[in-house]
Write a protein that holds these residues in place. Structure first.
Motif, PDB file in Angstrom:
ATOM      1  N   GLU A 333       0.986  -1.173   0.028  1.00  0.00           N
ATOM      2  CA  GLU A 333      -0.077  -0.035  -0.092  1.00  0.00           C
ATOM      3  C   GLU A 333       1.023   1.145  -0.052  1.00  0.00           C
ATOM      4  O   GLU A 333       2.262   1.180   0.361  1.00  0.00           O
ATOM      5  CB  GLU A 333      -0.972   0.028   1.306  1.00  0.00           C
ATOM      6  N   THR A 334       0.422   2.394  -0.386  1.00  0.00           N
ATOM      7  CA  THR A 334       1.138   3.509  -0.346  1.00  0.00           C
ATOM      8  C   THR A 334       0.362   4.661   0.681  1.00  0.00           C
ATOM      9  O   THR A 334       0.948   5.528   1.096  1.00  0.00           O
ATOM     10  CB  THR A 334       1.422   4.366  -1.619  1.00  0.00           C
ATOM     11  N   ALA A 339      -5.502  -0.052   7.345  1.00  0.00           N
ATOM     12  CA  ALA A 339      -6.908  -0.082   7.116  1.00  0.00           C
ATOM     13  C   ALA A 339      -7.320  -0.817   5.821  1.00  0.00           C
ATOM     14  O   ALA A 339      -7.992  -1.816   5.645  1.00  0.00           O
ATOM     15  CB  ALA A 339      -7.754   1.103   7.055  1.00  0.00           C
ATOM     16  N   ARG A 340      -6.721  -0.453   4.467  1.00  0.00           N
ATOM     17  CA  ARG A 340      -6.782  -1.143   3.445  1.00  0.00           C
ATOM     18  C   ARG A 340      -6.345  -2.705   3.475  1.00  0.00           C
ATOM     19  O   ARG A 340      -7.072  -3.389   2.999  1.00  0.00           O
ATOM     20  CB  ARG A 340      -5.932  -0.369   2.544  1.00  0.00           C
ATOM     21  N   GLY A 341      -5.448  -2.935   4.254  1.00  0.00           N
ATOM     22  CA  GLY A 341      -4.874  -4.326   4.435  1.00  0.00           C
ATOM     23  C   GLY A 341      -5.926  -4.968   5.128  1.00  0.00           C
ATOM     24  O   GLY A 341      -6.305  -6.068   4.841  1.00  0.00           O
ATOM     25  N   ALA A 342      -6.573  -4.522   6.097  1.00  0.00           N
ATOM     26  CA  ALA A 342      -7.598  -5.265   6.873  1.00  0.00           C
ATOM     27  C   ALA A 342      -8.689  -5.829   5.915  1.00  0.00           C
ATOM     28  O   ALA A 342      -9.364  -6.410   6.104  1.00  0.00           O
ATOM     29  CB  ALA A 342      -8.428  -4.402   8.038  1.00  0.00           C
ATOM     30  N   GLU A 343      -9.254  -4.646   5.055  1.00  0.00           N
ATOM     31  CA  GLU A 343     -10.226  -4.725   4.211  1.00  0.00           C
ATOM     32  C   GLU A 343     -10.119  -5.889   3.174  1.00  0.00           C
ATOM     33  O   GLU A 343     -10.601  -6.680   2.947  1.00  0.00           O
ATOM     34  CB  GLU A 343     -10.648  -3.446   3.702  1.00  0.00           C
ATOM     35  N   PHE A 352      -3.665 -14.807   7.163  1.00  0.00           N
ATOM     36  CA  PHE A 352      -3.220 -13.411   7.577  1.00  0.00           C
ATOM     37  C   PHE A 352      -2.493 -12.832   6.280  1.00  0.00           C
ATOM     38  O   PHE A 352      -2.056 -13.516   5.313  1.00  0.00           O
ATOM     39  CB  PHE A 352      -1.936 -13.660   8.895  1.00  0.00           C
ATOM     40  N   LEU A 353      -2.538 -11.583   6.538  1.00  0.00           N
ATOM     41  CA  LEU A 353      -1.919 -10.636   5.660  1.00  0.00           C
ATOM     42  C   LEU A 353      -0.791 -10.073   5.803  1.00  0.00           C
ATOM     43  O   LEU A 353      -0.643  -9.431   7.197  1.00  0.00           O
ATOM     44  CB  LEU A 353      -2.889  -9.835   5.195  1.00  0.00           C
ATOM     45  N   VAL A 354       0.321 -10.001   4.912  1.00  0.00           N
ATOM     46  CA  VAL A 354       1.710  -9.189   5.404  1.00  0.00           C
ATOM     47  C   VAL A 354       1.542  -7.799   4.651  1.00  0.00           C
ATOM     48  O   VAL A 354       1.620  -7.981   3.330  1.00  0.00           O
ATOM     49  CB  VAL A 354       2.786 -10.117   4.747  1.00  0.00           C
ATOM     50  N   VAL A 355       1.379  -6.945   5.196  1.00  0.00           N
ATOM     51  CA  VAL A 355       1.041  -5.614   4.743  1.00  0.00           C
ATOM     52  C   VAL A 355       2.310  -4.740   4.800  1.00  0.00           C
ATOM     53  O   VAL A 355       2.839  -4.682   5.999  1.00  0.00           O
ATOM     54  CB  VAL A 355       0.157  -4.708   5.435  1.00  0.00           C
ATOM     55  N   ASN A 356       2.956  -4.206   3.890  1.00  0.00           N
ATOM     56  CA  ASN A 356       3.823  -3.177   3.765  1.00  0.00           C
ATOM     57  C   ASN A 356       3.286  -1.697   3.336  1.00  0.00           C
ATOM     58  O   ASN A 356       2.555  -1.846   2.442  1.00  0.00           O
ATOM     59  CB  ASN A 356       5.319  -3.821   3.503  1.00  0.00           C
ATOM     60  N   ASP A 357       3.765  -0.603   3.756  1.00  0.00           N
ATOM     61  CA  ASP A 357       3.659   0.735   3.138  1.00  0.00           C
ATOM     62  C   ASP A 357       4.862   0.918   2.428  1.00  0.00           C
ATOM     63  O   ASP A 357       5.965   1.177   2.984  1.00  0.00           O
ATOM     64  CB  ASP A 357       3.655   1.700   4.193  1.00  0.00           C
ATOM     65  N   LEU A 375      -1.355  -8.923   9.728  1.00  0.00           N
ATOM     66  CA  LEU A 375      -2.916  -8.659   9.969  1.00  0.00           C
ATOM     67  C   LEU A 375      -3.661  -9.899  10.157  1.00  0.00           C
ATOM     68  O   LEU A 375      -3.511 -10.874   9.299  1.00  0.00           O
ATOM     69  CB  LEU A 375      -3.712  -7.820   9.081  1.00  0.00           C
ATOM     70  N   TYR A 376      -4.491 -10.188  11.011  1.00  0.00           N
ATOM     71  CA  TYR A 376      -5.162 -11.476  11.569  1.00  0.00           C
ATOM     72  C   TYR A 376      -6.621 -11.121  11.353  1.00  0.00           C
ATOM     73  O   TYR A 376      -6.958  -9.946  11.451  1.00  0.00           O
ATOM     74  CB  TYR A 376      -4.806 -12.020  12.766  1.00  0.00           C
ATOM     75  N   PRO A 377      -7.533 -12.252  11.075  1.00  0.00           N
ATOM     76  CA  PRO A 377      -8.693 -11.947  10.774  1.00  0.00           C
ATOM     77  C   PRO A 377      -9.718 -11.608  12.015  1.00  0.00           C
ATOM     78  O   PRO A 377     -10.809 -10.868  11.894  1.00  0.00           O
ATOM     79  CB  PRO A 377      -9.332 -13.609  10.542  1.00  0.00           C
TER      80      PRO A 377
END
Ligand code: CTP
Length: 417
Positions: A333-334, A339-343, A352-357, A375-377
């Motif tokens: 994400e930029t 929030a976007r990752g959770a969605e 789970f999702l590995v989110v990075n800016d 991020l977890y459900p």
């Protein structure tokens, strides 16, 4: 053990620590003490040069065992022990690893006891290179390091900083705490995914416009390749489905080359049923040109309009037919990464999702480091500091081990029932 006290993480593990002759040899004493405190049964092998920097007695006291150093002074001990050391070790750590020992390892040379032990080794090997910057960047050293990497040797560092020669640059041995953590992770995870099959996607897909042009993205593939290597090191049978990336496939991984999102989707679908674990690290293009021109498009002097069609979302498709598999997604994400990752996590039904800016310095495309959150459900998150993509891959693997059902039944066995 007293109630509430945790068991030392390396209890009963046999570690051979190889110390070679660099100024960082003194830091190896700290490393030895950390490994020992975690419960490892430690044997130290020093090269003659290392014994010039630090007295073998130091390591004898820390490890509680005789130190093996001179190849020919104690022939009775060495002739039996060099093979025994190599055979019994659960892990061999070489720290510091000089350019010389790296060359010996790469070329299979065995001029002294440590290199002989390394040549006879069956266990995983972890090496922490330390040397002067020019020596580190010399093409010979770089080639040797790539040979070792391709063979599955885990390399930690070197770091940047002040060097013994007075200069500042790349070549400092990584901190003993970091090396000890890598050793712990390697041993804790080794064999934990034996019998499991994993699919990993990596790289940035290419969507053809015509025979010479494509729509692509900046993904280097480094994160996905590191995950494939970490899962393989933990014993999983890994298939790496890669979009074009300028990286050698990790050792012991089945490699499938793809190009476009549609080709990657096909390759994933073919193997999904038989997999226990899927990690979608690829940067998949959301759109492709509606038609790829058969001939090279020529300049017309005016505007060129490309019509794009939406690609299928591979991860979301897999999430819809999950069948008890562990599915891990990524999100680059930029802005508003959390929030976007959770969605996305919800929409794609991943474990789970590995989110990075990707806009943060040290994070995102091309670099060796990243700053991510898991991020977890259930809405919880684990924020990680800046770390190498390899370290992140180790943590992703730990998380997968934690989440996998413990019935010891692989997807393949379930499929055959
Ligand atoms: N992904 C996928 N198929 C696609 C697009 C993305 O499987 N067509 C996967 C990626 O491999 C990654 C995750 O979905 O694991 C998130 O990718 P990202 O591009 O960040 O998400 P998008 O769903 O494309 O969301 P957006 O472009 O709206 O940010």
């Amino acid at each position: 053990m007293i109630a509430g006290e945790r068991e030392p993480l390396l209890a009963g593990k046999k570690i051979v620590l190889g110390v070679t002759g660099g100024i960082a040899a003194y830091k190896a004493a700290d490393l030895a003490s950390r490994l020992k405190k975690e419960g490892a049964e430690l044997r130290v092998v020093m090269t003659e040069a290392a014994a010039e920097f630090v007295q073998p007695l130091t390591f004898r006291v820390i490890s509680g065992n005789p130190v093996h150093s001179r190849q020919f002074e104690e022939p009775r001990v060495w002739s039996v022990e060099h093979v025994a050391l190599a055979e019994q070790a659960d892990l061999i750590v070489v720290a510091p690893a000089t350019a010389q020992i790296i060359a010996c390892m790469a070329l299979g040379l065995a001029p002294d006891l440590l290199s002989t032990v390394l040549l006879a080794a069956r266990s995983p090997i972890l090496a922490a290179p330390a040397m002067n910057t020019a020596m580190y960047f010399h093409p010979a050293t770089q080639e040797h390091l790539s040979i070792l990497r391709a063979r599955g040797v885990v390399l930690i560092g070197p770091d940047e900083g002040g060097l013994a020669c007075g200069a500042t640059g790349t070549g400092r041995m990584s901190e003993p705490a970091v090396i000890a953590a890598a050793a712990r992770r390697l041993l804790a995870l080794s064999g934990r995914l034996a019998g499991r099959r994993a699919l990993v996607t990596a790289g940035g897909t290419r969507e053809r416009i015509d025979p010479v042009r494509y729509i692509g993205n900046f993904s280097s593939g480094k994160m996905g390749y590191a995950v494939a290597a970490a899962l393989a090191a933990a014993g999983a049978a890994v298939t790496l489905i890669s979009a074009p990336a300028a990286l050698p496939p990790p050792a012991g991984v089945q490699f499938v080359q793809t190009e476009s999102a549609l080709a990657m989707r096909e390759a994933v679908r073919e193997r999904f049923a038989a997999s226990d674990i899927v990690v979608m690290a690829a940067a998949v293009a959301d759109y492709r040109p509606e038609t790829a021109a058969a001939e090279k498009i020529k300049k017309s002097g005016g505007e060129l309009v490309l019509t794009l069609t939406e690609n299928p979302d591979i991860l979301a498709e897999l999430g819809r037919r999950k069948q008890g598999k562990i599915i891990v997604g990524f999100a680059a994400e930029t802005e508003e990464a959390r929030a976007r990752g959770a969605e996305k996590l919800k929409r794609k039904n991943a474990d789970f999702l590995v989110v990075n800016d990707v806009a943060l310095p040290g994070a995102g495309f091309g670099v060796d480091t990243n700053i991510v959150s898991f991020l977890y459900p259930d809405g919880t998150a684990r924020d990680l500091p800046l770390m190498s993509k390899k370290e992140i891959a180790g943590l992703i693997t730990e998380e997968i081990v934690r989440l996998l059902p413990n019935d010891n039944k692989s997807a393949k066995e379930n499929e055959n029932e």
